[in-house]
Design a protein around this motif. Structure first.
Motif: not given
Lengths: 256, 354
Positions: A114-116, B312-313, B318-320, B325-327
């Motif tokens: 979703a974020a990607a 954050f999103l 704060n996309w960074g 965190l996603s990574v």
């Protein structure tokens, strides 16, 4: 283990009760005539269902959900079926890699997908739009279509296509008259999967939907956080019955 | 950053990093900040720098507002406005943030940071939240996975051993919750766990509690609901493996004189292990990225990585941070898949939805 022991059956019954009881309880509570979520409800009424269908926000959310799910189903079924046919009939080395790549959204944490998608769609202006939302749902729905269609293709004899070609049928005709009639239950099951996936999807919707685009799960989430009423349980029960119908539908298609 | 302060960046690129940057950098900064404020573009830059160094937002806004009134030489008027402009650290921060890439978010997501001189060190203890967060996510996921496998194994074994009408009935009871949406089941739990709800009533009735307990917003609620939601995901791959097992192995064990317990331990359990690995891995994969259920029935202190990514999103923009965190979350999932492939010899479960 010729015959399951009593202990095994007892534990199984307990676990199955744990699995089913909460949903049954919620279903029952949704028919409660009072606002209190107490057991047992002092009677039965359709009050909260009337509230659901009389409330503009819920009706709108239901409509949005159906629109997105129908669009997702059409796009995902077309793409997934085409990919499955190509992957099954084609003879090339990257086949396994492609299947792995296309089914990646199934094993990727949903929040990461979703974020990607949010980052990618934002750069091209698709975030917060209806096409963006449908595309997002399509990404997670395609793997289900692909897998069900691939499964039904595995029982399809490819020599039939060669026979059709030798009899002078162009590929499109052979596809329509020979291949599709034999694998349609798989395609239909894939379509049901895609529809159900989109109907339930929440996390991608949370990121990709615009401020006014409320789908049923999103509306439920917003309402639960705000104020818990049995109307939410009525919505949950309707969604639950829908998924039950989908389950029966795919089982019926599997038998064909 | 590169779009808002291009000339400042160019001027700082030529700076050797000792003492203070040249007058050109001061002048460019004052000019570009004023222009950014005028055109309402200053938000991104100030947020970005403030995340790295709290207080930068106020400094930039103040400077931008005052800039039109200031005159050359800016190398003297800017430090007069705020002493931080006479510190090399401030300028190094801006220079570093102007680069096309930064390790800031990836470092911050594991509670590390870079000093102005480029040294990596741990952040102050009161800011260190992410390592705890990842450990909590890992811990909750492990508990959920183990519970799902332990509870699911007997169900899968029973479904595999039962005769047709009964086995289909039991399988249906697993498939129905599997198909119904996560949101629906989480909502049901939210209703059942209310202070006046059925679970509390049952606890009072059984004498397990003296007064209604606050259940929503506790770790217990998160674990209970998550286990319930993910249990079918663990059961189905195990059913798949166990129904395909050759029952003659068990008959052979029995005919050789093995007691039921021995046959179970030495034959049935090892043969079902691929299913256990597949079901467990699938459960773990979904648990580490779980959002809906903890968000609904958990409190602020029970949230997992997924919740912070969303926060954050959506809230902090704060996309960074959410990307970083996603990574790490993706890396965790990748490690599990790799482990599964090693353990099961390349079979990945398919047909699982959540």
């Amino acid at each position: 283990m010729q015959r399951p022991s009593g202990l095994l059956l007892g534990v199984t019954a307990l676990v199955l009760a744990f699995l089913t009881a909460p949903m049954l309880a919620a279903l029952w509570l949704s028919f409660s005539p009072t606002e209190l979520l107490r057991f047992p409800p002092p009677g039965l009424s359709l009050r909260w269902y009337a509230d659901f269908f009389g409330n503009e926000r819920w009706v709108l959310a239901t409509r949005n959900s159906l629109i997105v799910a129908t669009a997702t189903m059409m796009v995902a079924t077309a793409l997934g079926t085409a990919a499955a046919i190509g992957l099954h009939l084609g003879n090339f080395r990257a086949r396994g890699l492609l299947v792995a790549l296309l089914t990646l959204p199934m094993v990727t944490p949903f929040i990461v997908t979703a974020a990607a998608m949010f980052f990618a769609f934002s750069t091209v202006g698709l975030a917060g739009t209806l096409p963006g939302l449908v595309l997002g749902h399509t990404v997670v729905a395609v793997p289900f279509v692909l897998i069900t269609v691939l499964a039904s293709l595995s029982t399809f004899d490819a020599t039939l296509l060669r026979a059709a070609a030798s009899l002078g049928a162009p590929p499109s005709l052979a596809l329509r008259r020979v291949l599709l009639p034999r694998i349609w239950p798989g395609i239909a099951a894939g379509a049901v999967f895609a529809f159900a996936t989109s109907l339930d999807e929440f996390v991608i919707t949370l990121f990709l939907a615009g401020p006014g685009q409320f789908t049923l799960p999103r509306q439920m989430y917003a309402n639960v956080r705000e104020y818990m009423t049995p109307t939410i349980l009525a919505a949950a029960s309707l969604l639950f019955l829908a998924s039950f119908a989908f389950l029966l539908l795919t089982e019926a298609l599997r038998r064909r | 950053m590169a779009e808002t302060l291009p000339r400042t960046r160019a001027a700082l690129a030529a700076w050797d990093g000792r003492d203070l940057p040249p007058e050109a950098a001061f002048a460019a900064l004052a000019d570009e900040l004023a222009a950014a404020l005028e055109e309402r573009r200053i938000g991104d830059v100030s947020q970005r720098l403030n995340f790295e160094q709290p207080g930068m937002r106020a400094l930039l806004l103040r400077t931008a507002r005052a800039a039109p009134r200031l005159a050359a030489p800016y190398a003297q008027t800017l430090p007069a406005l705020d002493a931080r402009w006479s510190e090399a650290e401030t300028w190094k921060l801006i220079r570093r943030a102007g680069g096309p890439t930064t390790s800031l978010y990836l470092l911050r997501a594991v509670d590390m940071t870079r000093t102005p001189d480029g040294e990596i060190r741990a952040v102050a203890p009161d800011q260190a939240v992410f390592v705890t967060l990842f450990l909590r996510t890992l811990w909750v996921s492990l508990i959920v996975t183990v519970a799902c496998v332990v509870l699911g194994w007997p169900v899968a074994a029973a479904i595999a051993a039962l005769r047709p009408p009964w086995s289909s009935a039991a399988l249906l009871l697993v498939l129905v919750p599997f198909w119904s949406s996560v949101m629906v089941r989480s909502t049901a739990w939210f209703a059942l766990l209310q202070r006046e709800g059925p679970i509390n009533d049952a606890l009072l009735l059984l004498g397990l509690a003296d007064a209604p307990l606050q259940l929503v917003g506790t770790r217990f609620a998160v674990l209970l609901a998550t286990i319930h939601v993910l249990l079918p995901v663990a059961i189905l791959p195990m059913v798949g493996v166990m129904t395909r097992l050759d029952r003659r192995h068990l008959q052979a064990a029995a005919s050789l004189g093995a007691s039921p317990w021995l046959a179970f331990r030495r034959v049935w359990l090892p043969l079902s292990l691929p299913g256990v690995a597949a079901g467990g891995a699938m459960t773990f994969l979904l648990a580490v990225g779980f959002y809906i259920t903890p968000a609904l029935v958990g409190g602020e202190r029970d949230q997992l990585v997924a919740w912070f990514i969303a926060q954050f999103l959506n809230r902090d923009v704060n996309w960074g941070m959410s990307a970083a965190l996603s990574v790490y979350l993706l890396a965790m999932a990748g490690a599990v898949i790799a482990l599964l492939r090693v353990l099961t010899g390349g079979v990945t479960p398919a047909g699982v939805r959540a």
